[in-house]
Design a protein around this motif. Structure first.
Motif, PDB file in Angstrom:
ATOM      1  N   ALA A  96       0.811  -1.221   0.000  1.00 34.31           N
ATOM      2  CA  ALA A  96       0.000   0.000   0.000  1.00 34.31           C
ATOM      3  C   ALA A  96       0.842   1.268   0.000  1.00 34.31           C
ATOM      4  N   ASP A  97       2.120   1.166   0.324  1.00 34.55           N
ATOM      5  CA  ASP A  97       2.991   2.340   0.336  1.00 34.55           C
ATOM      6  C   ASP A  97       3.346   2.810  -1.068  1.00 34.55           C
ATOM      7  N   TYR A  98       3.089   1.963  -2.061  1.00 32.17           N
ATOM      8  CA  TYR A  98       3.390   2.323  -3.442  1.00 32.17           C
ATOM      9  C   TYR A  98       2.079   2.533  -4.200  1.00 32.17           C
ATOM     10  N   PRO A  99       1.794   3.768  -4.649  1.00 32.51           N
ATOM     11  CA  PRO A  99       0.516   4.046  -5.339  1.00 32.51           C
ATOM     12  C   PRO A  99       0.533   3.598  -6.796  1.00 32.51           C
ATOM     13  N   CYS A 100       0.817   2.311  -7.004  1.00 32.62           N
ATOM     14  CA  CYS A 100       0.858   1.771  -8.359  1.00 32.62           C
ATOM     15  C   CYS A 100       0.363   0.335  -8.328  1.00 32.62           C
ATOM     16  N   GLU A 101      -0.020  -0.147  -9.502  1.00 28.25           N
ATOM     17  CA  GLU A 101      -0.434  -1.541  -9.607  1.00 28.25           C
ATOM     18  C   GLU A 101      -0.138  -2.061 -11.011  1.00 28.25           C
ATOM     19  N   VAL A 102       0.054  -3.359 -11.091  1.00 27.22           N
ATOM     20  CA  VAL A 102       0.251  -4.006 -12.387  1.00 27.22           C
ATOM     21  C   VAL A 102      -1.127  -4.235 -13.017  1.00 27.22           C
ATOM     22  N   VAL A 103      -1.321  -3.719 -14.224  1.00 26.60           N
ATOM     23  CA  VAL A 103      -2.571  -3.939 -14.955  1.00 26.60           C
ATOM     24  C   VAL A 103      -2.497  -5.239 -15.745  1.00 26.60           C
ATOM     25  N   GLY A 104      -1.361  -5.453 -16.385  1.00 24.12           N
ATOM     26  CA  GLY A 104      -1.180  -6.675 -17.164  1.00 24.12           C
ATOM     27  C   GLY A 104       0.287  -6.912 -17.447  1.00 24.12           C
ATOM     28  N   SER A 105       0.635  -8.183 -17.620  1.00 23.63           N
ATOM     29  CA  SER A 105       2.023  -8.567 -17.899  1.00 23.63           C
ATOM     30  C   SER A 105       1.987  -9.730 -18.882  1.00 23.63           C
ATOM     31  N   TRP A 106       2.761  -9.610 -19.970  1.00 25.20           N
ATOM     32  CA  TRP A 106       2.672 -10.584 -21.051  1.00 25.20           C
ATOM     33  C   TRP A 106       4.046 -10.898 -21.643  1.00 25.20           C
ATOM     34  N   ASN A 107       4.090 -11.989 -22.393  1.00 28.77           N
ATOM     35  CA  ASN A 107       5.174 -12.267 -23.316  1.00 28.77           C
ATOM     36  C   ASN A 107       4.606 -12.211 -24.729  1.00 28.77           C
ATOM     37  N   THR A 108       5.382 -11.632 -25.657  1.00 29.40           N
ATOM     38  CA  THR A 108       4.939 -11.556 -27.043  1.00 29.40           C
ATOM     39  C   THR A 108       5.012 -12.941 -27.692  1.00 29.40           C
ATOM     40  N   TRP A 109       3.895 -13.356 -28.264  1.00 29.92           N
ATOM     41  CA  TRP A 109       3.807 -14.640 -28.952  1.00 29.92           C
ATOM     42  C   TRP A 109       4.081 -14.451 -30.442  1.00 29.92           C
ATOM     43  N   TYR A 110       3.306 -13.563 -31.073  1.00 30.98           N
ATOM     44  CA  TYR A 110       3.565 -13.182 -32.457  1.00 30.98           C
ATOM     45  C   TYR A 110       3.917 -11.705 -32.483  1.00 30.98           C
ATOM     46  N   GLY A 111       5.027 -11.403 -33.114  1.00 35.68           N
ATOM     47  CA  GLY A 111       5.614 -10.075 -33.085  1.00 35.68           C
ATOM     48  C   GLY A 111       7.077 -10.230 -32.721  1.00 35.68           C
ATOM     49  N   GLU A 112       7.643  -9.253 -32.061  1.00 33.34           N
ATOM     50  CA  GLU A 112       9.043  -9.330 -31.658  1.00 33.34           C
ATOM     51  C   GLU A 112       9.212 -10.421 -30.614  1.00 33.34           C
ATOM     52  N   GLN A 113      10.087 -11.374 -30.873  1.00 33.00           N
ATOM     53  CA  GLN A 113      10.215 -12.556 -30.027  1.00 33.00           C
ATOM     54  C   GLN A 113      11.033 -12.271 -28.767  1.00 33.00           C
TER      55      GLN A 113
END
Length: 278
Positions: A96-113
């Motif tokens: 709670a001390d950090y006013p941020c959150e992860v919305v989404g995290s991914w690895n590219t499947w098609y596109g830059e590998q």
């Protein structure tokens, strides 16, 4: 332009000037000077913008600021990178001390590998971002993480984004899904026009709950738009996109927005195990 055409234009201008002088009705309608009227025959007049496009297009009820990170990882390190990033993201997301959150995290499947893509939200705008940065500089565990992560990376870049006011809020969703990030690099000066068209067009892309979020850059590469979509699989993506063309009005949106684009890119993304968007 022939001499005869110029003579006829001059006669019309003189006639208009005399009419404006003698007729109160016409004089009342003619709000431009003679020079302004003549100039309007040759040049399209454009109203000056009264505000920055960030104020005109972004959501007013929140002060959320987004950061997107693109990390190109050494192929042999991708699994270790994902594991390490997941641990740190969970700590920051739940602290709670950090006013941020992860919305989404991914690895590219098609596109830059061998690429990782992370989307963060900072509640409170730029002050929240600054607060996080200042705290992380004093966080020994985070500094150790950065040092270890640097050994796994080939390159990295980021952008600060605002959210289009007419798009869905990116909220956690269950999986399994694949995600498509469509990135548009627009011609400078066309962001307002892009937003006006997409404010109407987004209704054609809500039927299968595929619209996740829409963003435009504020810092980093400018005049860049990211649209984020979710699909069950590639076949579902194909069917959903084809169905949009059956709706009256979608073709007009494509017709008017394509000329605004300098270049575009599509990434197909697979969520990591810890991503709130699954």
């Amino acid at each position: 332009m022939t001499a005869t055409w110029c003579v006829n234009l001059l006669r019309k201008w003189r006639f208009w000037r005399e009419t404006c002088r003698t007729s109160p009705l016409v004089r009342g309608l003619a709000n431009k000077s003679d020079d302004g009227w003549l100039r309007s025959m040759f040049a399209h007049q454009v109203d000056a913008r009264k505000d920055a496009h960030s104020n005109l297009l972004s959501k007013k009820e929140t002060s959320g600021l987004y950061k997107i990170q693109f990390h190109n990882v050494k192929p042999e390190c991708l699994e270790a990178y994902n594991k390490l990033s997941t641990e740190v993201q969970k700590e920051l997301h739940n602290d709670a001390d950090y006013p941020c959150e992860v919305v989404g995290s991914w690895n590219t499947w098609y596109g830059e590998q061998d690429q990782a893509v992370h989307l963060w939200r900072y509640y409170g705008g730029y002050p929240a971002l600054t607060e996080c940065l200042n705290k992380l500089r004093l966080n020994k565990s985070y500094l150790e993480f950065r040092e270890e992560r640097s050994k796994m990376l080939i390159s990295r870049r980021n952008q600060l984004l605002l959210e289009f006011s007419f798009w869905n809020d990116p909220v956690p969703r269950p999986g399994p899904n694949i995600y498509e990030m469509r990135t548009y690099r627009l011609k400078p000066g066309t962001m307002i026009e892009w937003g006006n068209h997409w404010a109407r067009a987004i209704k054609y892309r809500q039927e299968n709950n595929e619209a996740v979020g829409g963003f435009f850059t504020q810092i980093g590469e400018l005049y860049v738009v990211h649209h984020l979509w979710a699909y069950k699989d590639l076949q579902s993506r194909e069917e959903t996109r084809n169905s949009a063309w059956l709706k009256e009005g979608w073709d007009a949106n494509v017709h008017y927005t394509v000329p605004l684009i300098q270049s575009m890119e599509s990434r197909i993304l697979i969520p990591t195990a810890s991503s709130p968007l699954q």
